[in-house]
Design a protein around this motif. Structure first.
Motif, PDB file in Angstrom:
ATOM      1  N   GLU A  46      29.320 -10.758 -16.897  1.00 48.77           N
ATOM      2  CA  GLU A  46      28.273  -9.987 -17.573  1.00 48.77           C
ATOM      3  C   GLU A  46      28.618  -8.507 -17.617  1.00 48.77           C
ATOM      4  N   LYS A  47      29.193  -8.009 -16.545  1.00 48.81           N
ATOM      5  CA  LYS A  47      29.530  -6.589 -16.482  1.00 48.81           C
ATOM      6  C   LYS A  47      30.631  -6.209 -17.480  1.00 48.81           C
ATOM      7  N   LYS A  48      31.455  -7.192 -17.855  1.00 49.74           N
ATOM      8  CA  LYS A  48      32.538  -6.911 -18.796  1.00 49.74           C
ATOM      9  C   LYS A  48      32.055  -6.900 -20.241  1.00 49.74           C
ATOM     10  N   GLU A  49      30.890  -7.493 -20.483  1.00 44.00           N
ATOM     11  CA  GLU A  49      30.385  -7.598 -21.845  1.00 44.00           C
ATOM     12  C   GLU A  49      29.624  -6.344 -22.256  1.00 44.00           C
ATOM     13  N   THR A  50      29.754  -5.996 -23.537  1.00 43.60           N
ATOM     14  CA  THR A  50      29.026  -4.819 -24.037  1.00 43.60           C
ATOM     15  C   THR A  50      27.533  -5.080 -24.044  1.00 43.60           C
ATOM     16  N   TYR A  51      27.158  -6.255 -24.517  1.00 47.69           N
ATOM     17  CA  TYR A  51      25.745  -6.638 -24.573  1.00 47.69           C
ATOM     18  C   TYR A  51      25.569  -8.008 -23.910  1.00 47.69           C
ATOM     19  N   PRO A  52      25.571  -8.041 -22.583  1.00 50.85           N
ATOM     20  CA  PRO A  52      25.436  -9.336 -21.906  1.00 50.85           C
ATOM     21  C   PRO A  52      24.072  -9.964 -22.189  1.00 50.85           C
ATOM     22  N   MET A  80      18.816  -5.315 -20.611  1.00 45.79           N
ATOM     23  CA  MET A  80      20.051  -5.488 -21.389  1.00 45.79           C
ATOM     24  C   MET A  80      20.425  -4.197 -22.109  1.00 45.79           C
ATOM     25  N   VAL A  81      19.432  -3.526 -22.666  1.00 47.02           N
ATOM     26  CA  VAL A  81      19.688  -2.282 -23.386  1.00 47.02           C
ATOM     27  C   VAL A  81      20.159  -1.190 -22.434  1.00 47.02           C
ATOM     28  N   ILE A  82      19.500  -1.072 -21.285  1.00 46.06           N
ATOM     29  CA  ILE A  82      19.876  -0.044 -20.307  1.00 46.06           C
ATOM     30  C   ILE A  82      21.323  -0.229 -19.871  1.00 46.06           C
ATOM     31  N   TYR A  83      21.697  -1.479 -19.575  1.00 44.23           N
ATOM     32  CA  TYR A  83      23.075  -1.701 -19.145  1.00 44.23           C
ATOM     33  C   TYR A  83      24.068  -1.404 -20.263  1.00 44.23           C
ATOM     34  N   ALA A  84      23.726  -1.783 -21.484  1.00 44.58           N
ATOM     35  CA  ALA A  84      24.621  -1.541 -22.617  1.00 44.58           C
ATOM     36  C   ALA A  84      24.885  -0.053 -22.814  1.00 44.58           C
ATOM     37  N   LEU A  85      23.879   0.777 -22.589  1.00 46.26           N
ATOM     38  CA  LEU A  85      24.010   2.207 -22.851  1.00 46.26           C
ATOM     39  C   LEU A  85      24.486   3.010 -21.641  1.00 46.26           C
ATOM     40  N   SER A 115      20.081 -17.408 -29.182  1.00 43.80           N
ATOM     41  CA  SER A 115      20.928 -16.217 -29.062  1.00 43.80           C
ATOM     42  C   SER A 115      22.307 -16.441 -29.659  1.00 43.80           C
ATOM     43  N   ARG A 116      22.687 -17.689 -29.860  1.00 45.96           N
ATOM     44  CA  ARG A 116      24.006 -18.008 -30.411  1.00 45.96           C
ATOM     45  C   ARG A 116      23.977 -18.188 -31.923  1.00 45.96           C
ATOM     46  N   GLN A 117      22.808 -18.028 -32.510  1.00 48.59           N
ATOM     47  CA  GLN A 117      22.682 -18.167 -33.958  1.00 48.59           C
ATOM     48  C   GLN A 117      22.700 -16.792 -34.631  1.00 48.59           C
ATOM     49  N   VAL A 118      23.043 -16.790 -35.896  1.00 52.33           N
ATOM     50  CA  VAL A 118      22.958 -15.583 -36.713  1.00 52.33           C
ATOM     51  C   VAL A 118      21.660 -15.668 -37.506  1.00 52.33           C
ATOM     52  N   TRP A 119      20.865 -14.589 -37.489  1.00 48.12           N
ATOM     53  CA  TRP A 119      19.531 -14.602 -38.095  1.00 48.12           C
ATOM     54  C   TRP A 119      19.485 -13.685 -39.313  1.00 48.12           C
ATOM     55  N   ASP A 120      19.140 -14.249 -40.465  1.00 43.52           N
ATOM     56  CA  ASP A 120      19.079 -13.430 -41.678  1.00 43.52           C
ATOM     57  C   ASP A 120      17.852 -12.523 -41.628  1.00 43.52           C
ATOM     58  N   TYR A 121      17.933 -11.450 -42.366  1.00 40.64           N
ATOM     59  CA  TYR A 121      16.891 -10.409 -42.307  1.00 40.64           C
ATOM     60  C   TYR A 121      15.523 -10.945 -42.706  1.00 40.64           C
TER      61      TYR A 121
END
Length: 336
Positions: free
Chosen positions: A173-179, A210-215, A315-321
């Motif tokens: 998780e720590k290696k991922e940009t957005y875990p 998740m956001v805090i860790y990403a930034l 979370s593994r799907q792509v969601w259209d707008y």
């Protein structure tokens, strides 16, 4: 005749009954294992077929690369090879290995028990939960009826003896940009949050974590830590959940800035291009039967990439707008 009474004379009878019960339980367990092995076998065959087909396609493309190089189209061919690799292995990860979960449904307590009882006929964990259903919070059983991914979390609820807020992120998780952090992860899911716990009501703190860790890359701000702050600072509202103010006022406590933004496709892409992840408050639909928070961390040709703290599959799907926008009540982008 009256009720059967246990005596020394019928001790062997009771023992026989117990042996029969154990034998039946073992047969059912063998059937479940056989079913899982059959499913795994079919999955393995499908993966092998896809890998072989992809390998053939890639080799054909690479064999044509020499000609493409002579024609000055090498970069175009290389790009095509990369796309095929991404499509192939992305399909295996997103479509083959992850079970899609249907949209959540509001049910009465009786309907929830009906759903879980049906699954209990073939699954020992569900059977255990049904046997002890009166000991579970009704919200937890309702959540499980909508999301089978929570089975281990729910079945372990009665056995957990203590909770700790000292859980940490994994090396992966720590290696991922957005875990992707899941609110019902046993590391923090059982920790109380208001009158509930993080596993059931902690989608807001988990998204913000998740956001805090990403930034900031501060691994100490786990969902447990964010939830503890949110509750102590008054951002948990009884009967409602996490207040939207956590995304702006509360975010500042962790050294980041949350800014409310308009629901606009191009603006969302612009913020994401600038490195600003987005948190959305969702209305009932594909993600929730009541209220929920999700995080958007990127986009591609077919739509937006999300981290849903309540569901790995979604979370593994792509969601259209269009699908997302019809369900978003409000949204915020974040910067350091």
């Amino acid at each position: 005749m009256g009720r059967y009474q246990y005596t020394a004379e019928n001790d062997d009878y009771e023992a026989d009954l117990e042996r029969i019960r154990i034998s039946r339980k073992r047969r059912k367990a063998r059937k479940r294992r056989a079913k899982r092995m059959a499913q795994l076998g079919r999955l393995s065959v499908r993966i092998v077929f896809l890998v072989i087909a992809g390998w053939i396609c890639l080799n054909l493309l690479r064999s044509n690369a020499v000609t493409a190089h002579a024609d000055g189209n090498e970069s175009e061919t290389t790009s095509l090879i990369a796309k095929v690799e991404q499509q192939l292995f992305g399909f295996i990860e997103k479509e083959t290995l992850v079970e899609k979960i249907p949209a959540p449904v509001s049910r009465t307590e009786e309907e929830v028990l009906e759903v879980l009882s049906a699954k209990a006929k073939t699954d020992a964990q569900y059977a255990y939960i049904i046997e002890h259903a009166s000991e579970y919070p009704s919200a937890m059983l309702a959540a499980l009826a909508n999301n089978p991914e929570m089975l281990d979390f729910v079945s372990g609820y009665l056995e957990q003896t203590s909770v700790s807020s000292n859980a940490s992120l994994t090396k992966k998780e720590k290696k991922e940009t957005y875990p992707l952090l899941i609110q019902w992860d046993s590391r923090w899911g059982y920790i109380p949050y208001g009158s509930s716990n993080i596993g059931i009501s902690g989608c807001g703190p988990t998204c913000l974590s998740m956001v805090i860790y990403a930034l900031t890359r501060d691994a100490s701000t786990t969902p447990a830590q964010v939830a503890a702050y949110a509750e102590s600072a008054g951002y948990y509202i009884e009967g409602t959940g996490t207040a939207w103010a956590l995304m702006t006022e509360g975010a500042a406590y962790f050294g980041i800035t949350g800014t409310e933004m308009s629901l606009d496709k191009d603006l969302m892409k612009k913020r994401l291009d600038q490195g600003h992840p987005i948190i959305c408050a969702m209305r009932p639909g594909d993600f929730t039967a009541a209220g929920h928070f999700i995080m958007i961390y990127g986009y591609e040709k077919d739509g937006f990439l999300i981290n849903d703290p309540n569901c790995i599959s979604r979370s593994r799907q792509v969601w259209d707008y269009d699908t997302l926008s019809s369900q978003i009540k409000d949204l915020w982008y974040f910067s350091k």
